[in-house]
Design an enzyme around this catalytic site. Structure first.
Site, PDB file in Angstrom:
ATOM      1  N   GLU A 103       9.779  49.454  -4.973  1.00  0.00           N
ATOM      2  CA  GLU A 103       9.658  49.856  -6.526  1.00  0.00           C
ATOM      3  C   GLU A 103       8.721  48.786  -6.900  1.00  0.00           C
ATOM      4  OE1 GLU A 103       9.403  51.520  -8.794  1.00  0.00           O
ATOM      5  OE2 GLU A 103      11.168  51.680 -10.062  1.00  0.00           O
ATOM      6  N   ASP A 107      12.639  46.249 -14.551  1.00  0.00           N
ATOM      7  CA  ASP A 107      12.448  45.728 -16.154  1.00  0.00           C
ATOM      8  C   ASP A 107      14.109  45.477 -16.403  1.00  0.00           C
ATOM      9  OD1 ASP A 107      11.502  45.119 -18.524  1.00  0.00           O
ATOM     10  OD2 ASP A 107      11.155  47.328 -18.932  1.00  0.00           O
ATOM     11  N   LYS A 135      11.445  41.185 -14.099  1.00  0.00           N
ATOM     12  CA  LYS A 135      11.450  40.323 -15.103  1.00  0.00           C
ATOM     13  C   LYS A 135      12.848  40.001 -15.764  1.00  0.00           C
ATOM     14  CE  LYS A 135       7.981  43.266 -17.641  1.00  0.00           C
ATOM     15  NZ  LYS A 135       7.293  44.255 -18.413  1.00  0.00           N
ATOM     16  N   PHE A 156       4.273  42.827 -20.738  1.00  0.00           N
ATOM     17  CA  PHE A 156       4.074  44.007 -20.158  1.00  0.00           C
ATOM     18  C   PHE A 156       2.734  43.719 -19.173  1.00  0.00           C
ATOM     19  CE2 PHE A 156       1.950  48.126 -19.804  1.00  0.00           C
ATOM     20  CZ  PHE A 156       3.429  48.842 -19.660  1.00  0.00           C
ATOM     21  N   ASP A 163       1.060  50.834 -14.657  1.00  0.00           N
ATOM     22  CA  ASP A 163      -0.014  51.359 -15.596  1.00  0.00           C
ATOM     23  C   ASP A 163       0.724  51.260 -17.196  1.00  0.00           C
ATOM     24  OD1 ASP A 163       2.527  53.209 -15.692  1.00  0.00           O
ATOM     25  OD2 ASP A 163       1.150  54.606 -17.004  1.00  0.00           O
TER      26      ASP A 163
HETATM   27  P1  IMP Z   1      13.564  49.959 -15.842  1.00  0.00           P
HETATM   28  O1  IMP Z   1      14.319  51.058 -15.581  1.00  0.00           O
HETATM   29  O2  IMP Z   1      13.800  49.217 -17.343  1.00  0.00           O
HETATM   30  O3  IMP Z   1      13.972  48.791 -14.997  1.00  0.00           O
HETATM   31  O4  IMP Z   1      11.883  50.073 -15.880  1.00  0.00           O
HETATM   32  C1  IMP Z   1      11.552  50.524 -14.665  1.00  0.00           C
HETATM   33  C2  IMP Z   1      10.198  51.264 -14.765  1.00  0.00           C
HETATM   34  O5  IMP Z   1       9.560  50.981 -16.205  1.00  0.00           O
HETATM   35  C3  IMP Z   1       9.241  50.394 -13.704  1.00  0.00           C
HETATM   36  O6  IMP Z   1       9.438  51.348 -12.521  1.00  0.00           O
HETATM   37  C4  IMP Z   1       7.967  50.927 -14.102  1.00  0.00           C
HETATM   38  O7  IMP Z   1       7.436  52.035 -13.981  1.00  0.00           O
HETATM   39  C5  IMP Z   1       8.045  50.787 -15.945  1.00  0.00           C
HETATM   40  N1  IMP Z   1       7.866  49.200 -16.398  1.00  0.00           N
HETATM   41  C6  IMP Z   1       8.657  48.257 -16.686  1.00  0.00           C
HETATM   42  N2  IMP Z   1       7.835  47.358 -16.985  1.00  0.00           N
HETATM   43  C7  IMP Z   1       6.834  47.437 -16.975  1.00  0.00           C
HETATM   44  C8  IMP Z   1       5.409  46.687 -17.181  1.00  0.00           C
HETATM   45  O8  IMP Z   1       5.534  45.763 -17.574  1.00  0.00           O
HETATM   46  N3  IMP Z   1       4.175  47.492 -17.009  1.00  0.00           N
HETATM   47  C9  IMP Z   1       4.064  48.877 -16.539  1.00  0.00           C
HETATM   48  N4  IMP Z   1       5.358  49.436 -16.060  1.00  0.00           N
HETATM   49  C10 IMP Z   1       6.615  48.866 -16.490  1.00  0.00           C
HETATM   50 MG    MG Z   2       8.138  52.425 -11.219  1.00  0.00          MG
END
Ligand code: IMP
Ligand code: MG
Length: 181
Positions: A103, A107, A135, A156, A163
């Site tokens: 991955e 986040d 993060k 971000f 992206d």
């Molecule tokens: P989560 O489900 O909140 O952990 O988010 C995961 C997905 O959100 C990642 O696989 C990314 O595609 C997107 N994402 C989270 N943070 C960022 C960032 O800072 N930049 C770009 N995409 C992000």
């Molecule tokens: Mg992703």
């Protein structure tokens, strides 16, 4: 002096260089290699963000392995449980296999918390996770990362597969949103 780039309406500044990424991946590759000898692992890259990391990580492992990609899509459910995921692209059986999910970034952890659970229900022998970025301050769901590239602040980032509005995936370095940009 940091290099600045624009993606749509936002300005980003250099954060992690291509060289730092590549050095870190070499180390992760060796760790994966030593823990997966004779296991014929199946790497599963999560599209779109992890396409570049997956390509570099598998080349850093001198292993007999297979590589697949999935796309996870989510939609707002009508119930309070919120988003529900659908997994596209995993056509093969993972029963009895050693899986390494790849991955780009963890986040909140929601995506991986769901996906790792989804995989474990299909009786693989093991499921490990490699994530280029984490993060820690944004984590809301429990996710165990076995191979981590970098811990970063809750800001971000784009580049190296990540992206903003579809832009920035092709950048070889990682850039962070510039404050007061
Ligand atoms: P989560 O489900 O909140 O952990 O988010 C995961 C997905 O959100 C990642 O696989 C990314 O595609 C997107 N994402 C989270 N943070 C960022 C960032 O800072 N930049 C770009 N995409 C992000
Ligand atoms: Mg992703």
């Amino acid at each position: 002096m940091k290099k600045l780039i624009k993606a749509n309406d936002l300005v980003f500044e250099t954060f992690i260089s291509a060289q730092q990424i590549s050095e870190r991946i070499k180390i992760l590759g060796k760790q994966i290699e030593s823990r997966n000898q004779d296991k014929k692992p199946l790497f599963i890259g999560v599209l779109n963000g992890a396409f570049m990391f997956t390509a570099d990580l598998v080349r850093a492992c001198d292993l007999e392995c297979e590589i697949a990609f999935v796309r996870l899509s989510s939609y707002q459910g009508t119930q309070s449980m919120g988003k529900i995921e659908t997994v596209y692209g995993l056509e093969m059986s993972i029963e009895g296999r050693h899986i390494i999910v790849v991955e780009d970034i963890v986040d909140s952890g929601r995506t991986l918390n769901y996906f790792l659970d989804f995989l474990k229900k299909q009786n693989p022998l093991s499921v490990e996770l490699a994530s280029l970025l984490l993060k820690p301050d944004a984590l809301k769901f429990s996710v165990k990362i076995d191979y981590l590239g970098f811990e970063i602040a809750d800001k971000f980032v784009i580049g190296y597969g990540l992206d903003y509005d579809g832009l920035g995936r092709n950048l070889e370095d990682i850039y962070q949103l510039k404050e007061n940009g």
